[in-house]
Design a protein around this motif. Structure first.
Motif, PDB file in Angstrom:
ATOM      1  N   ASP A  91       0.829  -1.208   0.000  1.00  0.00           N
ATOM      2  CA  ASP A  91       0.000   0.000   0.000  1.00  0.00           C
ATOM      3  C   ASP A  91       0.864   1.259   0.000  1.00  0.00           C
ATOM      4  OD1 ASP A  91      -2.314  -1.480  -0.017  1.00  0.00           O
ATOM      5  OD2 ASP A  91      -2.705  -1.280   2.133  1.00  0.00           O
ATOM      6  N   LEU A  92       1.949   1.233   0.780  1.00  0.00           N
ATOM      7  CA  LEU A  92       2.845   2.390   0.830  1.00  0.00           C
ATOM      8  C   LEU A  92       3.520   2.604  -0.519  1.00  0.00           C
ATOM      9  CD1 LEU A  92       4.032   4.538   2.833  1.00  0.00           C
ATOM     10  CD2 LEU A  92       6.025   3.034   3.002  1.00  0.00           C
ATOM     11  N   LEU A  93       3.982   1.530  -1.151  1.00  0.00           N
ATOM     12  CA  LEU A  93       4.617   1.634  -2.465  1.00  0.00           C
ATOM     13  C   LEU A  93       3.633   2.170  -3.502  1.00  0.00           C
ATOM     14  CD1 LEU A  93       6.618  -1.713  -2.442  1.00  0.00           C
ATOM     15  CD2 LEU A  93       7.610   0.572  -2.443  1.00  0.00           C
ATOM     16  N   ALA A  94       2.375   1.712  -3.435  1.00  0.00           N
ATOM     17  CA  ALA A  94       1.359   2.194  -4.376  1.00  0.00           C
ATOM     18  C   ALA A  94       1.095   3.685  -4.171  1.00  0.00           C
ATOM     19  CB  ALA A  94       0.069   1.397  -4.211  1.00  0.00           C
ATOM     20  N   ALA A  95       1.046   4.117  -2.912  1.00  0.00           N
ATOM     21  CA  ALA A  95       0.850   5.536  -2.630  1.00  0.00           C
ATOM     22  C   ALA A  95       2.007   6.363  -3.158  1.00  0.00           C
ATOM     23  CB  ALA A  95       0.687   5.750  -1.124  1.00  0.00           C
ATOM     24  N   CYS A  96       3.218   5.855  -3.019  1.00  0.00           N
ATOM     25  CA  CYS A  96       4.385   6.577  -3.515  1.00  0.00           C
ATOM     26  C   CYS A  96       4.362   6.676  -5.037  1.00  0.00           C
ATOM     27  CB  CYS A  96       5.663   5.880  -3.044  1.00  0.00           C
ATOM     28  SG  CYS A  96       7.162   6.805  -3.406  1.00  0.00           S
ATOM     29  N   ALA A  97       3.957   5.600  -5.701  1.00  0.00           N
ATOM     30  CA  ALA A  97       3.854   5.638  -7.158  1.00  0.00           C
ATOM     31  C   ALA A  97       2.828   6.686  -7.594  1.00  0.00           C
ATOM     32  CB  ALA A  97       3.469   4.263  -7.690  1.00  0.00           C
ATOM     33  N   GLN A  98       1.703   6.747  -6.900  1.00  0.00           N
ATOM     34  CA  GLN A  98       0.690   7.772  -7.184  1.00  0.00           C
ATOM     35  C   GLN A  98       1.287   9.172  -7.040  1.00  0.00           C
ATOM     36  OE1 GLN A  98      -2.491   7.888  -8.130  1.00  0.00           O
ATOM     37  NE2 GLN A  98      -2.976  10.013  -7.600  1.00  0.00           N
ATOM     38  N   TYR A  99       2.008   9.379  -5.960  1.00  0.00           N
ATOM     39  CA  TYR A  99       2.615  10.685  -5.682  1.00  0.00           C
ATOM     40  C   TYR A  99       3.590  11.078  -6.795  1.00  0.00           C
ATOM     41  CZ  TYR A  99       5.897  13.947  -3.429  1.00  0.00           C
ATOM     42  OH  TYR A  99       6.715  15.002  -3.138  1.00  0.00           O
ATOM     43  N   LEU A 100       4.430  10.153  -7.227  1.00  0.00           N
ATOM     44  CA  LEU A 100       5.467  10.477  -8.206  1.00  0.00           C
ATOM     45  C   LEU A 100       4.913  10.588  -9.623  1.00  0.00           C
ATOM     46  CD1 LEU A 100       8.321   8.142  -6.906  1.00  0.00           C
ATOM     47  CD2 LEU A 100       8.238  10.637  -6.727  1.00  0.00           C
ATOM     48  N   VAL A 101       3.924   9.761  -9.958  1.00  0.00           N
ATOM     49  CA  VAL A 101       3.444   9.697 -11.335  1.00  0.00           C
ATOM     50  C   VAL A 101       2.339  10.710 -11.611  1.00  0.00           C
ATOM     51  CG1 VAL A 101       2.315   8.207 -13.047  1.00  0.00           C
ATOM     52  CG2 VAL A 101       4.095   7.270 -11.558  1.00  0.00           C
ATOM     53  N   LYS A 102       1.456  10.936 -10.650  1.00  0.00           N
ATOM     54  CA  LYS A 102       0.230  11.676 -10.960  1.00  0.00           C
ATOM     55  C   LYS A 102       0.045  13.002 -10.232  1.00  0.00           C
ATOM     56  CE  LYS A 102      -2.149   7.423 -12.260  1.00  0.00           C
ATOM     57  NZ  LYS A 102      -3.349   6.566 -12.097  1.00  0.00           N
ATOM     58  N   GLU A 103       0.742  13.196  -9.117  1.00  0.00           N
ATOM     59  CA  GLU A 103       0.542  14.442  -8.375  1.00  0.00           C
ATOM     60  C   GLU A 103       1.314  15.583  -9.035  1.00  0.00           C
ATOM     61  OE1 GLU A 103      -1.620  14.896  -5.836  1.00  0.00           O
ATOM     62  OE2 GLU A 103      -2.220  12.844  -6.337  1.00  0.00           O
ATOM     63  N   ARG A 104       0.668  16.720  -9.215  1.00  0.00           N
ATOM     64  CA  ARG A 104       1.226  17.838  -9.980  1.00  0.00           C
ATOM     65  C   ARG A 104       1.090  19.161  -9.233  1.00  0.00           C
ATOM     66  NH1 ARG A 104       2.729  14.248 -12.460  1.00  0.00           N
ATOM     67  NH2 ARG A 104       2.603  13.766 -14.685  1.00  0.00           N
ATOM     68  N   ARG A 105       1.993  20.076  -9.570  1.00  0.00           N
ATOM     69  CA  ARG A 105       1.853  21.483  -9.221  1.00  0.00           C
ATOM     70  C   ARG A 105       2.327  22.270 -10.435  1.00  0.00           C
ATOM     71  NH1 ARG A 105       5.031  22.693  -4.346  1.00  0.00           N
ATOM     72  NH2 ARG A 105       3.180  22.026  -3.194  1.00  0.00           N
ATOM     73  N   ASN A 106       1.461  23.133 -10.956  1.00  0.00           N
ATOM     74  CA  ASN A 106       1.764  23.896 -12.177  1.00  0.00           C
ATOM     75  C   ASN A 106       2.168  22.967 -13.324  1.00  0.00           C
ATOM     76  OD1 ASN A 106       1.319  26.329 -10.779  1.00  0.00           O
ATOM     77  ND2 ASN A 106       3.441  26.367 -10.065  1.00  0.00           N
ATOM     78  N   ASP A 107       1.467  21.829 -13.427  1.00  0.00           N
ATOM     79  CA  ASP A 107       1.663  20.847 -14.499  1.00  0.00           C
ATOM     80  C   ASP A 107       3.004  20.127 -14.433  1.00  0.00           C
ATOM     81  OD1 ASP A 107      -0.836  21.265 -15.652  1.00  0.00           O
ATOM     82  OD2 ASP A 107      -0.105  22.925 -16.880  1.00  0.00           O
ATOM     83  N   LEU A 108       3.735  20.245 -13.319  1.00  0.00           N
ATOM     84  CA  LEU A 108       5.002  19.548 -13.154  1.00  0.00           C
ATOM     85  C   LEU A 108       4.922  18.639 -11.939  1.00  0.00           C
ATOM     86  CD1 LEU A 108       7.456  22.522 -13.803  1.00  0.00           C
ATOM     87  CD2 LEU A 108       6.850  20.696 -15.399  1.00  0.00           C
TER      88      LEU A 108
END
Length: 303
Positions: free
Chosen positions: A206-223
């Motif tokens: 679950d922690l690894l999946a959350a980290c993947a979400q954070y790195l792949v999909k979370e954005r600020r100013n499209d970055l």
């Protein structure tokens, strides 16, 4: 002066115009054409070696013996200098040659190791990049440094098959604490410290999946939201792997519950990846990391 200004802009916003002018001036003064790449080794002047110890901002160097270990065997260091500051590095990168892609920082910076006996290195690993002067924030050095070090190491070691990083994830726990994920970060930190065998566990997944979400999909100013991810993805790297119990230092546990990530620099695809990231805000990932991110998204929808 600019470094001090950056720290006080919150209280003295009237300094912003001056700070911005200084930044533009430094971008001109410190452009790539003036920079000199040097190898840092044990024969480098002691005054510069002292600064390397002082400026290391990712994995603290514990004195002279630690520094000597990081400059010996299959480990090395490269730095950019400016003619006006010949004894003061601007940015430096620490490099290790390994057999295969590493999944933990400990073996790379272990003072007692100079490379596994019988191993045949095939991978160049960038495991620490440190910008040395806060007053030069926003003046791009790291991307030029990575590209030139790849070229330099390629000349010395033509048998290398791949170039990767082993990178921290400094914003992950701060982000996760704002999410309704049900993940207990203190429990994860405790598990990471005791799970030296890296055994399977649904909480770990679950922690690894959350980290993947954070790195792949979370954005600020499209970055990418994470600053280290933003740097490497912006330079054309792809997101290769996320590792459990990879950094068990106090800093690593606090920032990312011990997780670390490999960014892969595929020299044939760097330009294409850069365009995808800049123009379409796409993160090029391995199938493994993509599956992790999808797992987190599916769990969020179910929740």
């Amino acid at each position: 002066m600019r470094g001090a200004m950056i720290q006080t802009l919150g209280d003295l916003p009237q300094l912003k115009a001056v700070e911005t002018d200084l930044k533009h001036q430094f971008i001109s003064w410190f452009n790539r054409g003036f920079l000199e790449l040097r190898v840092i080794d044990w024969n480098t002047p002691a005054s510069i070696l002292e600064r390397i110890i002082q400026y290391e901002s990712v994995h603290a160097i514990q004195g002279w013996n630690d520094l000597r270990a990081r400059l010996s065997g299959n480990r090395m260091c490269f730095a950019f200098f400016h003619p006006a500051m010949p004894d003061d590095p601007l940015v430096f990168v620490e490099v290790a040659l390994t057999e295969g892609v590493p999944d933990a920082i400990g073996p790379l910076i272990d003072q007692t190791k100079e490379g596994d006996v019988g191993s045949v290195p095939d991978t160049v690993v960038f495991y620490s990049i440190s910008n040395c002067h806060p007053g030069l924030a926003g003046v791009s050095f790291g991307n030029f440094l990575i590209k030139q070090v790849v070229e330099e190491v390629g000349k010395r070691y033509s048998t290398m098959k791949r170039y990767v990083t082993l990178s921290p994830i400094p914003g992950f726990c701060r982000w996760l604490a704002t999410q309704e994920s049900g993940i207990d970060l203190e429990e994860m930190r405790s598990m990471a410290k005791t799970d030296t065998a890296k055994t399977a566990d649904v909480r770990r997944d679950d922690l690894l999946a959350a980290c993947a979400q954070y790195l792949v999909k979370e954005r600020r100013n499209d970055l990418a939201l994470d600053p280290v991810a933003r740097f490497h993805l912006g330079n054309g790297a792809s997101l290769h792997a996320i590792h459990w119990a990879a950094d068990l230092s106090d800093k690593g546990l606090e920032q990312s519950a011990g997780l670390m990530v490999n960014y892969l620099y595929d020299l044939k695809k760097v330009e294409e990846n850069m365009k995808l990231h800049e123009q379409k805000q796409q993160v090029v990932t391995s199938s493994e990391v993509k599956s992790m991110a999808n797992l987190f998204s599916a769990e969020a929808l179910e929740g």
